[in-house]
Design an enzyme around this catalytic site. Structure first.
Site, PDB file in Angstrom:
ATOM      1  CE  LYS A 283     105.974  17.846  13.568  1.00 12.39           C
ATOM      2  NZ  LYS A 283     105.560  19.122  13.015  1.00 12.39           N
ATOM      3  CG  ASN A 284     105.765  20.898  16.311  1.00 12.22           C
ATOM      4  OD1 ASN A 284     106.269  20.605  15.231  1.00 12.22           O
ATOM      5  ND2 ASN A 284     104.450  20.849  16.518  1.00 12.22           N
TER       6      ASN A 284
ATOM      7  CB  CYS B  77      98.426  24.525   5.166  1.00 14.13           C
ATOM      8  SG  CYS B  77      98.652  23.248   6.386  1.00 14.13           S
TER       9      CYS B  77
ATOM     10  NE  ARG C  37      99.556  25.933   9.833  1.00 16.24           N
ATOM     11  CZ  ARG C  37     100.363  24.917  10.069  1.00 16.24           C
ATOM     12  NH1 ARG C  37     100.263  23.821   9.354  1.00 16.24           N
ATOM     13  NH2 ARG C  37     101.275  24.980  11.015  1.00 16.24           N
TER      14      ARG C  37
ATOM     15  CG  ASP D   5      99.480  19.815  16.827  1.00 15.00           C
ATOM     16  OD1 ASP D   5      98.792  20.250  15.881  1.00 15.00           O
ATOM     17  OD2 ASP D   5     100.602  20.276  17.107  1.00 15.00           O
TER      18      ASP D   5
ATOM     19  NE  ARG E 180     105.393  17.340   7.041  1.00 10.63           N
ATOM     20  CZ  ARG E 180     104.814  18.518   6.902  1.00 10.63           C
ATOM     21  NH1 ARG E 180     103.749  18.633   6.149  1.00 10.63           N
ATOM     22  NH2 ARG E 180     105.293  19.592   7.491  1.00 10.63           N
TER      23      ARG E 180
HETATM   24  N1  EPU Z   1      98.128  32.798  12.588  1.00  9.57           N
HETATM   25  C1  EPU Z   1      97.863  33.995  11.951  1.00  9.57           C
HETATM   26  N2  EPU Z   1      98.939  34.773  11.553  1.00  9.57           N
HETATM   27  C2  EPU Z   1     100.238  34.394  11.784  1.00  9.57           C
HETATM   28  C3  EPU Z   1     100.489  33.176  12.455  1.00  9.57           C
HETATM   29  C4  EPU Z   1      99.410  32.395  12.848  1.00  9.57           C
HETATM   30  O1  EPU Z   1      96.730  34.357  11.722  1.00  9.57           O
HETATM   31  O2  EPU Z   1     101.150  35.140  11.399  1.00  9.57           O
HETATM   32  C5  EPU Z   1      97.005  31.937  12.996  1.00  9.57           C
HETATM   33  C6  EPU Z   1      97.005  30.596  12.262  1.00  9.57           C
HETATM   34  O3  EPU Z   1      96.405  30.688  10.991  1.00  9.57           O
HETATM   35  C7  EPU Z   1      96.249  29.715  13.232  1.00  9.57           C
HETATM   36  C8  EPU Z   1      96.660  30.273  14.592  1.00  9.57           C
HETATM   37  O4  EPU Z   1      97.173  31.578  14.349  1.00  9.57           O
HETATM   38  O5  EPU Z   1      94.880  29.866  13.033  1.00  9.57           O
HETATM   39  C9  EPU Z   1      97.716  29.470  15.325  1.00  9.57           C
HETATM   40  O6  EPU Z   1      98.798  29.182  14.452  1.00  9.57           O
HETATM   41  P1  EPU Z   1     100.303  29.051  14.944  1.00  9.57           P
HETATM   42  O7  EPU Z   1     101.104  30.133  14.307  1.00  9.57           O
HETATM   43  O8  EPU Z   1     100.364  28.931  16.425  1.00  9.57           O
HETATM   44  O9  EPU Z   1     100.730  27.675  14.284  1.00  9.57           O
HETATM   45  P2  EPU Z   1     102.170  27.311  13.811  1.00  9.57           P
HETATM   46  O10 EPU Z   1     103.161  28.024  14.638  1.00  9.57           O
HETATM   47  O11 EPU Z   1     102.250  27.457  12.334  1.00  9.57           O
HETATM   48  C10 EPU Z   1     102.583  25.289  15.413  1.00  9.57           C
HETATM   49  C11 EPU Z   1     102.874  23.841  15.252  1.00  9.57           C
HETATM   50  C12 EPU Z   1     101.648  23.129  14.721  1.00  9.57           C
HETATM   51  C13 EPU Z   1     100.511  23.333  15.733  1.00  9.57           C
HETATM   52  C14 EPU Z   1     100.278  24.829  15.950  1.00  9.57           C
HETATM   53  C15 EPU Z   1      99.240  25.126  16.999  1.00  9.57           C
HETATM   54  C16 EPU Z   1     105.241  23.858  14.786  1.00  9.57           C
HETATM   55  C17 EPU Z   1     106.352  23.634  13.829  1.00  9.57           C
HETATM   56  N3  EPU Z   1     104.005  23.689  14.331  1.00  9.57           N
HETATM   57  O12 EPU Z   1     102.232  25.765  14.119  1.00  9.57           O
HETATM   58  O13 EPU Z   1     101.968  21.742  14.650  1.00  9.57           O
HETATM   59  O14 EPU Z   1      99.331  22.759  15.253  1.00  9.57           O
HETATM   60  O15 EPU Z   1     101.503  25.463  16.341  1.00  9.57           O
HETATM   61  O16 EPU Z   1      99.584  24.569  18.215  1.00  9.57           O
HETATM   62  O17 EPU Z   1     105.491  24.160  15.943  1.00  9.57           O
HETATM   63  C18 EPU Z   1     101.784  19.543  13.867  1.00  9.57           C
HETATM   64  O18 EPU Z   1     102.807  19.260  14.520  1.00  9.57           O
HETATM   65  O19 EPU Z   1     101.059  18.671  13.341  1.00  9.57           O
HETATM   66  C19 EPU Z   1     101.406  20.938  13.696  1.00  9.57           C
HETATM   67  C20 EPU Z   1     100.567  21.345  12.735  1.00  9.57           C
END
Ligand code: EPU
Length: 431
Positions: free
Chosen positions: A22-23, A120, A125, A316, A408
């Site tokens: 998915k990701n 969330c 996030r 995850d 999802r």
């Molecule tokens: N963060 C910030 N600022 C930003 C972006 C992120 O502070 O602008 C922080 C977040 O709050 C968090 C950390 O950085 O504490 C990591 O977040 P990240 O941005 O890596 O998460 P994401 O890109 O929103 C993806 C996956 C998630 C997975 C995370 C971590 C997708 C669509 N989602 O989320 O997947 O948990 O990376 O590996 O790729 C899931 O599939 O269940 C899921 C939540």
């Protein structure tokens, strides 16, 4: 809202196929906005988040067609024109990954209006790093009425260092930089396999990206991208969930269409816990995936774990590992370093009889406890998976409410698990 009724206490046995990630599929779909030519994706998982992003692309004016294939869906997507640059609140609130359209819209059309995702279940996030990075590339971004209003009169390459590693942040910037003028270097970038898969697709579309899969990615912008055909990588989290499913029920599973090299941290941990896992490489001369085989049933010992960015132990898989630790002998400390509120499953696991205490970002699990079926509530995607796992290990019946969360990101998990011996009934309630 659908519920799952699980009859626990049945060891799993058999072969199960892993779906596409998915990701990885979500950013690949967003990347199709970068060209007016068709992009064909294979092995797209049949999960709800994919449908949500397709609805969003539809709102933007993108054409897409879906066909069933033997493994997952084939999607043909073509963004000939832009009808609207708006990613509305109604869709973004359903799925935060909708923010992935921000970079591509800005890069190709010079404008994007994307709703702020809001809170969330697993943490605040924020998306400040997506914004900061795009501003470095020359975008002008304002926040008004709950929306990010972004404009760019041609993006230009820049050096950007992430303060915190962000998966979708890295993907957004990589897509934007692919069409920027000049070279962009992303430092402290996410090295997850899904980021690398996106870079592979972008390179097939004519982008010039090096270093994806490491913490330093360099992107030489090009003026146009073209159509391409790409197969999405296997879902390492679904595969990991199946490995734990075998372990927690004391069963034996063979995982087809998985990619063990993306699961190194989890496999090492499970083996240390006492769950033997065997990898068979593909037959020489074929493009087959390696086969993963797990043979559980022996005693398991409690082991600590700390979640980390790839290649560390994935956040995850934390909820599923917590469910497993309730069945291991001894005390384990599970430390969550990525998200600040990702233990919502712990009180639900406690309803099934688990002994878990939470101390800030640490959960202490004392095992082994006998689990007994009860009514529980799914709160987010991976939390739901941990409840399904615990329900399969519990004696008697477990009823999980709000399983839309699991839909999802897992393709008909109950159908796959029932084929290998689980007893899970979906109870659909018409609202
Ligand atoms: N963060 C910030 N600022 C930003 C972006 C992120 O502070 O602008 C922080 C977040 O709050 C968090 C950390 O950085 O504490 C990591 O977040 P990240 O941005 O890596 O998460 P994401 O890109 O929103 C993806 C996956 C998630 C997975 C995370 C971590 C997708 C669509 N989602 O989320 O997947 O948990 O990376 O590996 O790729 C899931 O599939 O269940 C899921 C939540």
């Amino acid at each position: 809202m659908d519920k799952f009724l699980i009859q626990g206490g049945r060891p799993l046995e058999g072969r199960v196929a892993v779906s596409g990630a998915k990701n990885a599929a979500l950013p690949a779909m967003a990347a199709t906005l970068l060209t007016d030519q068709p992009v064909i994706l294979h092995n797209v998982p049949r999960v709800r988040d994919i449908g949500t992003l397709r609805s969003l692309l539809d709102e933007l004016g993108v054409d897409s067609a879906v066909e069933h294939e033997e493994h997952g869906n084939r999607m043909e997507i073509q963004a000939r024109r832009l009808l609207s640059p708006v990613a509305p609140y109604e869709l973004v609130k359903q799925m935060r990954a909708s923010v992935l359209v921000l970079g591509p819209l800005l890069a190709r059309f010079g404008q994007a209006r994307v709703s702020l995702p809001g809170g969330c279940a697993i943490g605040t996030r924020p998306i400040n790093l997506h914004v900061k990075g795009l501003e470095m590339l020359g975008a002008l971004i304002k926040v008004a009425h709950g929306y990010l209003d972004a404009k760019a009169n041609g993006l230009r390459g820049a050096n950007f260092k992430f303060d915190t590693i962000s998966v979708t942040g890295t993907e957004n910037l990589m897509m934007a930089a692919a069409l920027a003028d000049g070279v962009t270097v992303l430092e402290n970038a996410a090295s997850e396999p899904e980021v690398e898969d996106l870079a592979n697709l972008l390179n097939k579309m004519g982008a010039c990206i090096e270093g994806a899969g490491t913490g330093r990615i360099s992107i030489r912008g090009v003026t146009r991208l073209h159509g391409a055909e790409h197969t999405i990588i296997p879902d390492r989290i679904e595969a990991g969930t199946f490995l734990v499913a075998a372990a927690i029920t004391g069963g034996q599973l063979v995982l087809e269409r998985s990619e063990p090299s993306h699961l190194t941290a989890l496999i090492a941990k499970l083996e240390e816990v006492g769950v033997p896992i065997h990898t068979t490489p593909p037959r020489p001369g074929t493009f087959d995936c390696p086969v993963l085989e797990v043979r559980a049933g022996g005693p398991m010992r409690a082991l600590d774990v700390t979640t980390q960015e790839y290649p560390g132990f994935p956040t995850d898989m934390q909820a599923q590992y917590m469910a497993l630790m309730t069945q291991a002998d001894g005390e384990s400390v599970i430390k969550e370093t990525i998200f600040e509120n990702r233990f919502v499953h712990a009180p639900e696991l406690a309803r099934l009889g688990a002994d878990i205490s939470i101390d800030g970002r640490r959960a202490i699990v004392r095992g082994k406890t006998a689990l007994t079926g009860a009514k529980v509530l799914a709160s987010d995607l991976r939390a739901s998976a941990s409840l399904v796992l615990a329900g399969m290990a519990a004696e008697g019946e477990t009823m999980i409410d709000r399983v839309y969360h699991i839909d999802r990101g897992y393709e008909r998990i109950e159908v796959k698990l029932n084929k290998v011996g689980a007893r899970i009934r979906r109870i659909s309630e018409v609202p």
